[in-house]
Write an enzyme that holds these catalytic residues in place. Structure first.
Site, PDB file in Angstrom:
ATOM      1  N   HIS A  14       0.818  -1.224   0.000  1.00 16.16           N
ATOM      2  CA  HIS A  14       0.000   0.000   0.000  1.00 16.16           C
ATOM      3  C   HIS A  14       0.846   1.265   0.000  1.00 16.16           C
ATOM      4  CE1 HIS A  14      -4.028  -1.840   0.812  1.00 16.16           C
ATOM      5  NE2 HIS A  14      -3.238  -2.860   1.072  1.00 16.16           N
ATOM      6  N   ASP A  68       3.806   9.670  -0.712  1.00 16.40           N
ATOM      7  CA  ASP A  68       2.616   8.912  -0.304  1.00 16.40           C
ATOM      8  C   ASP A  68       2.322   7.879  -1.375  1.00 16.40           C
ATOM      9  OD1 ASP A  68       0.325   8.169   1.087  1.00 16.40           O
ATOM     10  OD2 ASP A  68      -0.327  10.238   1.423  1.00 16.40           O
TER      11      ASP A  68
HETATM   12  C1  G6P Z   1      -0.856   3.113   6.147  1.00 14.17           C
HETATM   13  C2  G6P Z   1      -0.447   1.664   5.937  1.00 14.17           C
HETATM   14  C3  G6P Z   1      -1.474   0.712   6.536  1.00 14.17           C
HETATM   15  C4  G6P Z   1      -1.725   1.093   7.976  1.00 14.17           C
HETATM   16  C5  G6P Z   1      -2.175   2.552   8.099  1.00 14.17           C
HETATM   17  C6  G6P Z   1      -2.407   3.001   9.549  1.00 14.17           C
HETATM   18  O1  G6P Z   1      -1.941   3.424   5.367  1.00 14.17           O
HETATM   19  O2  G6P Z   1      -0.267   1.399   4.556  1.00 14.17           O
HETATM   20  O3  G6P Z   1      -1.008  -0.614   6.473  1.00 14.17           O
HETATM   21  O4  G6P Z   1      -2.682   0.242   8.563  1.00 14.17           O
HETATM   22  O5  G6P Z   1      -1.175   3.370   7.520  1.00 14.17           O
HETATM   23  O6  G6P Z   1      -1.263   2.798  10.313  1.00 14.17           O
HETATM   24  P1  G6P Z   1      -1.236   1.835  11.582  1.00 14.17           P
HETATM   25  O7  G6P Z   1       0.199   1.766  11.967  1.00 14.17           O
HETATM   26  O8  G6P Z   1      -2.097   2.490  12.606  1.00 14.17           O
HETATM   27  O9  G6P Z   1      -1.806   0.496  11.179  1.00 14.17           O
END
Ligand code: G6P
Length: 483
Positions: free
Chosen positions: A165, A373
């Site tokens: 992602h 990003d």
């Molecule tokens: C990004 C990453 C996701 C992640 C999100 C929130 O979008 O690509 O994999 O879940 O951030 O971050 P966190 O560390 O809270 O999961």
């Protein structure tokens, strides 16, 4: 709840493996987390005896599997040390900054790598246990890059897809990673490796050619006779849902209230981000400082609402960026604010989607200025909310979204003066030009939603061959590089 609910103990035909489960715990039990990925995958998971393997978000020992909203959730337990070393450490202090152009110094620690391997092994073991013969497995994101290789070794019958992602860095940056070969080989366990952009896919193929024994030609890599497809699958949003929320009279009413509170005759600018140093929030604030200092705009005609969602709050760089942003907000408001009128309204919290869409509807100018990003879905959500085709999207050229949203006003967030000038241009943009641009932006977002993303990915995966016995080669053949 669908009546084809996964029965406990039954193996899944479609298994999603992600760091987080698609649910979080509230006082009244589990609740489905908001977000495009979850809503895009939910229908196919519910249709096809789906299983979601992921972490519940807090350090725990064993947690029993459970069904929620028709989906079978299998929690992966992480100890406190693993949360620190695998999640906050290797995932978010090594990989996250490295993959985002090293805009903060990535830290390389062997005592983080070992827990990363161990936790990836745990995810792979659980996924191997939960997958039915010949099932499709979709592994998500940078936390789990070793899982495809481990899973292929355990279960060569599976069809394995991996999707990243976040950005995938160029050779010069990725090469710094002491465990580069292990990560590349881990990813090569998949049948399909998906990225947000063509650049990411090309970087991966170049790196495989340079640091592994396998060769990639075009968009395919030959891994001991097993083809691995490497492609971009730009992710998107649930357009219809955002459009519907924006049309809801309650949202329109709320947007009018927000505007009235802020002052009818002011240009309302909006920023919505996780509180992360990659998002360029401080650069955006510095550009606003320049605009107010130049005196062509004052607190009477301009206001910025900055919504910052707390994130990874134990990681040092996140503590520092929060302090930096809050100091800047204080400076700007102290210098240019008046009693009852401040140039920056800073909300450090997450907002429910309905409220967020009301802010999108209220905002004349949306500021999306990350230093890097993978995609940025806020930019797409803003466009989907602008049903009257007005509003200006100021978008960093270093986002994946900029590849698609060509009619946005593009900025380089490192260039503070340039960004200030561009924001002033956005503020002054005539309505006819806003409409020309926004109409085209909305079309782009409408044409490719997160459902198309999920369909494309699963179709390419379904067409990919299963690994067969040769598929074990990657995981079996790990190398002499440092572990
Ligand atoms: C990004 C990453 C996701 C992640 C999100 C929130 O979008 O690509 O994999 O879940 O951030 O971050 P966190 O560390 O809270 O999961």
């Amino acid at each position: 709840m669908s009546d084809e609910v996964q029965i406990k103990g039954e193996q899944g035909e479609l298994v999603v493996v992600a760091n987080r489960l698609p649910v979080h715990r509230t006082d009244s039990g589990w609740e489905t987390s908001p977000g495009g990925l979850v809503s895009a995958l939910m229908p196919i998971l519910q249709r096809r005896r789906g299983v979601w393997v992921g972490w519940a978000g807090t350090a725990t020992s064993e947690l029993a599997a459970f069904t929620h909203d028709g989906l079978y959730n299998v929690p992966v337990p992480l100890s406190e040390e693993e949360v620190r070393d695998y999640y906050e450490g290797f995932s978010n202090s090594t990989l996250w900054p490295l993959y985002h152009d090293a805009c903060q110094q990535p830290q390389f620690h062997r005592h983080w790598w070992r827990p990363y391997v161990a936790v990836n092994e745990r995810f792979a073991e659980i996924a191997a246990r939960e997958a039915a013969p010949g099932a499709n497995v979709l592994v998500q994101d940078y936390h789990l890059q070793l899982v495809p290789g481990m899973l292929r070794q355990a279960r060569p019958d599976l069809r394995i897809g991996f999707f990243l992602h976040i950005p995938f860095p160029p050779v010069e940056l990725f090469a710094q990673l002491p465990w580069r070969q292990r990560i590349l080989e881990g990813l090569l366990g998949a049948d399909v490796v998906g990225f947000q952009s063509r650049n990411g896919a090309q970087n991966f193929i170049r790196l495989v050619n340079r640091y592994t024994q396998y060769r990639g030609v075009g968009s395919s890599i030959d891994v001991a006779g097993r083809p691995v497809q490497v492609r971009e699958f730009p992710i998107s949003i649930d357009y219809t849902n955002i459009d519907r929320l924006a049309a809801d009279p309650a949202t329109i009413q709320r947007a009018a209230e927000i505007r009235a509170e802020l002052g009818e005759n002011r240009t309302v600018m909006l920023g919505v981000d996780r509180l992360d140093y990659t998002k360029g929030i401080d650069q955006r604030l510095r550009a606003l400082h320049e605009i107010l200092r130049a005196g062509r705009h004052t607190v009477r005609d301009l206001v910025l609402v900055q919504v910052s969602v707390p994130s990874r709050e134990k990681v040092d760089e996140y503590i520092e960026i929060r302090e930096r942003i809050e100091t800047l907000v204080g400076h700007i408001n102290g210098e240019f604010g008046d009693v009852g009128k401040m140039p920056v309204h800073y909300l450090r919290r997450s907002l429910p989607l309905e409220e967020l869409v009301a802010y999108y509807v209220a905002a004349d100018v949306m500021l999306v200025t990350p230093l890097r990003d993978g995609m940025n879905l806020v930019a797409k959500e803003y466009c989907a909310s602008r049903r009257d085709d007005t509003g200006v999207l100021v978008l960093s050229e270093f986002t994946g979204s900029a590849n698609e949203l060509e009619r946005a006003v593009l900025v380089n967030p490192h260039d503070i003066d340039g960004m200030a000038a561009t924001i002033e241009r956005a503020i002054a943009m005539p309505r006819a030009e806003q409409v020309r641009r926004m109409r085209s932006l909305r079309q782009r977002v409408r044409r490719r939603t997160v459902y198309d993303w999920a369909d494309d990915f699963t179709a390419v995966l379904a067409a990919a061959g299963t690994g067969g016995p040769a598929g074990g080669a990657v995981a079996a053949k790990t190398t002499g590089e440092k572990r």
